[in-house]
Design a protein around this motif. Structure first.
Motif, PDB file in Angstrom:
ATOM      1  N   GLU A   1     -10.427  13.028  16.392  1.00 13.13           N
ATOM      2  CA  GLU A   1     -11.635  13.571  16.469  1.00 13.13           C
ATOM      3  C   GLU A   1     -12.926  12.602  16.852  1.00 13.13           C
ATOM      4  O   GLU A   1     -13.861  13.133  16.890  1.00 13.13           O
ATOM      5  CB  GLU A   1     -11.821  14.229  15.292  1.00 13.13           C
ATOM      6  CG  GLU A   1     -12.047  13.219  13.941  1.00 13.13           C
ATOM      7  CD  GLU A   1     -11.967  14.147  12.596  1.00 13.13           C
ATOM      8  OE1 GLU A   1     -13.031  14.354  12.107  1.00 13.13           O
ATOM      9  OE2 GLU A   1     -10.873  14.188  12.065  1.00 13.13           O
ATOM     10  N   TYR A   2     -12.448  11.412  16.795  1.00 14.42           N
ATOM     11  CA  TYR A   2     -13.611  10.218  16.985  1.00 14.42           C
ATOM     12  C   TYR A   2     -13.578   9.656  18.267  1.00 14.42           C
ATOM     13  O   TYR A   2     -14.242   8.978  18.674  1.00 14.42           O
ATOM     14  CB  TYR A   2     -13.609   9.061  15.815  1.00 14.42           C
ATOM     15  CG  TYR A   2     -13.946   9.624  14.521  1.00 14.42           C
ATOM     16  CD1 TYR A   2     -15.365   9.821  14.434  1.00 14.42           C
ATOM     17  CD2 TYR A   2     -13.124  10.099  13.702  1.00 14.42           C
ATOM     18  CE1 TYR A   2     -15.682  10.200  13.165  1.00 14.42           C
ATOM     19  CE2 TYR A   2     -13.326  10.566  12.308  1.00 14.42           C
ATOM     20  CZ  TYR A   2     -14.827  10.651  12.135  1.00 14.42           C
ATOM     21  OH  TYR A   2     -14.996  11.029  10.657  1.00 14.42           O
TER      22      TYR A   2
ATOM     23  N   TRP B   1      -6.750   5.275   3.681  1.00 15.33           N
ATOM     24  CA  TRP B   1      -7.162   6.612   4.431  1.00 15.33           C
ATOM     25  C   TRP B   1      -6.714   6.593   6.010  1.00 15.33           C
ATOM     26  O   TRP B   1      -6.332   7.684   6.504  1.00 15.33           O
ATOM     27  CB  TRP B   1      -8.684   6.790   4.249  1.00 15.33           C
ATOM     28  CG  TRP B   1      -9.274   7.742   5.069  1.00 15.33           C
ATOM     29  CD1 TRP B   1      -9.451   9.218   4.715  1.00 15.33           C
ATOM     30  CD2 TRP B   1      -9.729   7.816   6.286  1.00 15.33           C
ATOM     31  NE1 TRP B   1      -9.744   9.998   5.750  1.00 15.33           N
ATOM     32  CE2 TRP B   1     -10.137   9.190   6.630  1.00 15.33           C
ATOM     33  CE3 TRP B   1      -9.919   6.652   7.392  1.00 15.33           C
ATOM     34  CZ2 TRP B   1     -10.545   9.620   7.838  1.00 15.33           C
ATOM     35  CZ3 TRP B   1     -10.470   7.187   8.670  1.00 15.33           C
ATOM     36  CH2 TRP B   1     -10.882   8.389   8.850  1.00 15.33           C
TER      37      TRP B   1
ATOM     38  N   GLN C   1      -5.457  18.217  12.064  1.00 15.35           N
ATOM     39  CA  GLN C   1      -6.304  18.709  11.123  1.00 15.35           C
ATOM     40  C   GLN C   1      -6.402  20.332  11.085  1.00 15.35           C
ATOM     41  O   GLN C   1      -7.323  20.888  10.305  1.00 15.35           O
ATOM     42  CB  GLN C   1      -7.950  18.533  11.926  1.00 15.35           C
ATOM     43  CG  GLN C   1      -8.417  17.103  12.039  1.00 15.35           C
ATOM     44  CD  GLN C   1      -8.321  16.530  13.151  1.00 15.35           C
ATOM     45  OE1 GLN C   1      -8.760  16.835  14.046  1.00 15.35           O
ATOM     46  NE2 GLN C   1      -7.642  15.211  13.045  1.00 15.35           N
TER      47      GLN C   1
ATOM     48  N   LYS D   1     -17.744  15.314   6.258  1.00 11.38           N
ATOM     49  CA  LYS D   1     -16.725  13.880   6.001  1.00 11.38           C
ATOM     50  C   LYS D   1     -16.872  13.277   4.550  1.00 11.38           C
ATOM     51  O   LYS D   1     -17.922  13.407   3.864  1.00 11.38           O
ATOM     52  CB  LYS D   1     -17.219  12.929   7.105  1.00 11.38           C
ATOM     53  CG  LYS D   1     -17.434  13.636   8.472  1.00 11.38           C
ATOM     54  CD  LYS D   1     -15.907  13.916   9.029  1.00 11.38           C
ATOM     55  CE  LYS D   1     -15.958  13.826  10.533  1.00 11.38           C
ATOM     56  NZ  LYS D   1     -16.445  15.319  10.760  1.00 11.38           N
ATOM     57  N   SER D   2     -15.901  12.994   4.006  1.00 11.67           N
ATOM     58  CA  SER D   2     -15.623  12.194   2.931  1.00 11.67           C
ATOM     59  C   SER D   2     -16.459  10.990   2.909  1.00 11.67           C
ATOM     60  O   SER D   2     -16.458  10.256   4.027  1.00 11.67           O
ATOM     61  CB  SER D   2     -14.218  12.172   2.419  1.00 11.67           C
ATOM     62  OG  SER D   2     -13.555  11.023   3.100  1.00 11.67           O
TER      63      SER D   2
ATOM     64  N   TYR E   1      -6.913  12.712   1.530  1.00 18.87           N
ATOM     65  CA  TYR E   1      -7.661  11.812   2.849  1.00 18.87           C
ATOM     66  C   TYR E   1      -7.836  12.651   4.084  1.00 18.87           C
ATOM     67  O   TYR E   1      -8.787  12.510   4.716  1.00 18.87           O
ATOM     68  CB  TYR E   1      -7.045  10.483   3.012  1.00 18.87           C
ATOM     69  CG  TYR E   1      -7.329   9.362   1.951  1.00 18.87           C
ATOM     70  CD1 TYR E   1      -8.327   9.330   1.009  1.00 18.87           C
ATOM     71  CD2 TYR E   1      -6.013   8.579   1.785  1.00 18.87           C
ATOM     72  CE1 TYR E   1      -8.410   8.300   0.263  1.00 18.87           C
ATOM     73  CE2 TYR E   1      -5.956   7.601   0.504  1.00 18.87           C
ATOM     74  CZ  TYR E   1      -7.222   7.825  -0.006  1.00 18.87           C
ATOM     75  OH  TYR E   1      -7.384   6.621  -1.231  1.00 18.87           O
TER      76      TYR E   1
ATOM     77  N   SER F   1     -10.637  15.944   7.137  1.00 13.45           N
ATOM     78  CA  SER F   1     -11.964  16.229   6.992  1.00 13.45           C
ATOM     79  C   SER F   1     -12.834  17.202   8.205  1.00 13.45           C
ATOM     80  O   SER F   1     -13.918  17.688   7.978  1.00 13.45           O
ATOM     81  CB  SER F   1     -12.761  15.012   6.907  1.00 13.45           C
ATOM     82  OG  SER F   1     -12.626  14.047   7.953  1.00 13.45           O
ATOM     83  N   ALA F   2     -12.055  17.476   9.158  1.00 13.66           N
ATOM     84  CA  ALA F   2     -12.750  18.123  10.058  1.00 13.66           C
ATOM     85  C   ALA F   2     -13.211  19.262   9.829  1.00 13.66           C
ATOM     86  O   ALA F   2     -14.282  19.870  10.351  1.00 13.66           O
ATOM     87  CB  ALA F   2     -11.657  18.349  11.430  1.00 13.66           C
TER      88      ALA F   2
ATOM     89  N   GLU G   1     -13.769   8.170   4.394  1.00 12.04           N
ATOM     90  CA  GLU G   1     -13.929   8.472   5.996  1.00 12.04           C
ATOM     91  C   GLU G   1     -15.118   7.882   6.682  1.00 12.04           C
ATOM     92  O   GLU G   1     -15.000   7.073   7.583  1.00 12.04           O
ATOM     93  CB  GLU G   1     -13.680  10.022   6.455  1.00 12.04           C
ATOM     94  CG  GLU G   1     -13.786  10.114   7.831  1.00 12.04           C
ATOM     95  CD  GLU G   1     -13.563  11.492   8.198  1.00 12.04           C
ATOM     96  OE1 GLU G   1     -13.455  11.927   9.432  1.00 12.04           O
ATOM     97  OE2 GLU G   1     -13.343  12.397   7.265  1.00 12.04           O
ATOM     98  N   THR G   2     -16.297   8.333   6.157  1.00 12.09           N
ATOM     99  CA  THR G   2     -17.459   7.687   6.615  1.00 12.09           C
ATOM    100  C   THR G   2     -17.643   6.331   6.746  1.00 12.09           C
ATOM    101  O   THR G   2     -17.958   5.528   7.712  1.00 12.09           O
ATOM    102  CB  THR G   2     -18.759   8.363   6.201  1.00 12.09           C
ATOM    103  OG1 THR G   2     -18.721   9.875   6.213  1.00 12.09           O
ATOM    104  CG2 THR G   2     -19.812   7.819   6.826  1.00 12.09           C
TER     105      THR G   2
ATOM    106  N   LYS H   1      -4.104   9.155   7.987  1.00 12.35           N
ATOM    107  CA  LYS H   1      -5.001  10.108   9.082  1.00 12.35           C
ATOM    108  C   LYS H   1      -4.054   9.728  10.349  1.00 12.35           C
ATOM    109  O   LYS H   1      -3.554  10.497  11.051  1.00 12.35           O
ATOM    110  CB  LYS H   1      -6.308   9.478   9.286  1.00 12.35           C
ATOM    111  CG  LYS H   1      -7.241  10.427  10.162  1.00 12.35           C
ATOM    112  CD  LYS H   1      -7.494  11.481   9.444  1.00 12.35           C
ATOM    113  CE  LYS H   1      -8.430  12.242  10.224  1.00 12.35           C
ATOM    114  NZ  LYS H   1      -8.754  13.388   9.608  1.00 12.35           N
TER     115      LYS H   1
END
Length: 443
Positions: free
Chosen positions: A149-150, A227, A441, A15-16, A7, A10-11, A19-20, A231
């Protein structure tokens, strides 16, 4: 392989799907509602600037009295900010934020009962007490849901309620002043009542709508929860491995103190403009309704810039320039505006100041949330916000004091420009460990 391998991280590429879908589900569930809540929070905090267009004359408030009333909100806010955020960590977001919203909505509506200086000061102080903990509480709450990252883009998406509250609220407030005489009430009284009631109603909904933590979210699938937990746990472990701060260490940290001073310079400019801009615009010779629409212009541009700037900060994984440069822009724009006499050019300069303000707002909170976690985050974020918001008293008071001494609001803007200038310099001095922020990441 382990879930961590499956999981996380993804950076580095695309993106998986999990994750999305997880980020999308969280964002649709939380962000629109929180934006609406913050919209009314901010509107109820600063609608005083529009009420002043008629209230000051009717109650014989001098610029200094108005400045004290505008600013004393932040004294109550300062005193109760840290305890309130710790209470949110203990009791859960849904209950505590609901409590905050209901009490501030009631007190905001009671501002219609102001009859003199004493009642003005008391109600503004109590409004600050009631609202203490809401903004830093939401900042803390969002760290429960969004990986680093978001964070900038969704902190900005939440904070967009601030400029939007003026883009929408300024014209509405100007029009509400036109209800003067309806049912024997003044227009400014209707403004406080009609803008306070929605906060009470929304606070009741909050109790049932908000989910305290991801593990309690029945609107996420088991895979999405797994996930997100993987994370966020990895990020928390990385923070604590670097330095696990206790609450006391966070509150006394030189880094927290510096961020508090930076935020102080930013907030002074934000509220100095927010409380006095309607009166600056009204002095152009406009009606109350026209003043509302013109006041909204800088905030419209600020809204657009805020979203784009935050997304750029996340995309480039850079924070210092994205906070420091807009601070310097604010200082220059405010200083330039103080020398201008043409209304159009003055609004252009103040629009650039607003762009700087909201570009800072969208990225600043990534700085402390990058290295604080748990109770230390609750206390540290609240302390930064509470010390910073003391400038909500200092900024408006500074302009009011200068105006009363010189008769010119513009001179106050020149003095006010010093605060974001110093803050911008401190950002570049303090720096930021971006590699630590995104250490999970591996980049």
């Amino acid at each position: 392989m382990s879930q961590t391998t499956t999981y996380a991280g993804s950076a580095g590429g695309a993106k998986s799907e999990i994750e999305t879908s997880t980020i999308r589900a969280i964002s649709w569930r939380l962000i629109p509602f929180l934006v609406l809540a913050y919209f009314f929070s901010y509107l109820d905090r600063v609608n005083l600037g529009f009420a002043a267009l008629t209230m000051n004359a009717e109650l014989k408030f001098t610029p200094l009295i108005f400045s004290w009333g505008a600013g004393i909100f932040f004294i109550g806010y300062f005193i109760f900010e840290v305890p309130s955020n710790l209470a949110l960590e203990k009791f859960g977001a849904s209950r505590w934020i609901a409590r905050i919203m209901v009490t501030w909505g009631i007190i905001s509506a009671l501002m219609a009962m102001v009859s003199g200086v004493t009642s003005f000061y008391v109600l503004r102080f109590l409004l600050g007490v009631a609202e203490a903990g809401f903004f830093p509480g939401i900042i803390l709450y969002l760290t429960y849901w969004y990986p680093a990252e978001y964070r900038a883009r969704f902190l900005a998406a939440f904070a967009v309620a601030v400029p939007i509250s003026t883009v929408i609220g300024a014209p509405i407030s100007g029009l509400l002043l036109g209800l003067d005489g309806l049912m024997g009430l003044k227009g400014w009284q209707w403004l406080f009542i009609l803008e306070g009631i929605p906060s009470v109603l929304l606070g009741i909904v909050t109790w049932f709508y908000l989910t305290d933590r991801p593990e309690k979210a029945d609107w996420l699938s088991a895979e999405q929860k797994a996930w997100l937990k993987t994370k966020l746990d990895a990020e928390t472990a990385a923070k604590q491995a670097a330095k696990h701060l206790t609450l006391g260490e966070a509150l006394s940290s030189p880094k927290v103190i510096m961020l508090s001073l930076i935020y102080f310079g930013f907030v002074g400019a934000l509220y100095g403009m927010q409380f006095w801009l309607p009166q600056i615009v009204k002095a152009f010779g406009l009606t109350n309704a026209q003043t509302g629409f013109v006041t909204a212009i800088p905030y419209l541009f600020g809204t657009i810039a805020m979203i784009l700037w935050a997304r750029h900060s996340d995309a480039t994984r850079e924070r210092v320039m994205h906070v420091g440069a807009p601070m310097i822009l604010i200082a220059i724009a405010l200083a330039v505006s103080s020398y201008l006499t043409d209304p159009t050019m003055t609004m252009v300069a103040l629009t650039f100041a607003a762009i700087g303000v909201f570009c800072v707002f969208g990225v600043f909170w990534t700085l402390p949330t990058a290295w604080l976690s748990g109770t230390a985050a609750a206390g540290g974020i609240a302390l930064i916000n509470s010390i910073g918001n003391l400038a909500g008293f200092g900024g408006p008071y500074l302009i009011g004091w200068v105006k009363e001494a010189t008769g010119q609001t513009s001179h106050g803007l020149l003095v006010l420009a010093v605060l974001p200038l110093i803050a911008g310099i401190l950002v570049f001095i303090g720096g930021h460990d971006t590699k630590h922020e995104f250490v999970e990441q591996g980049r």
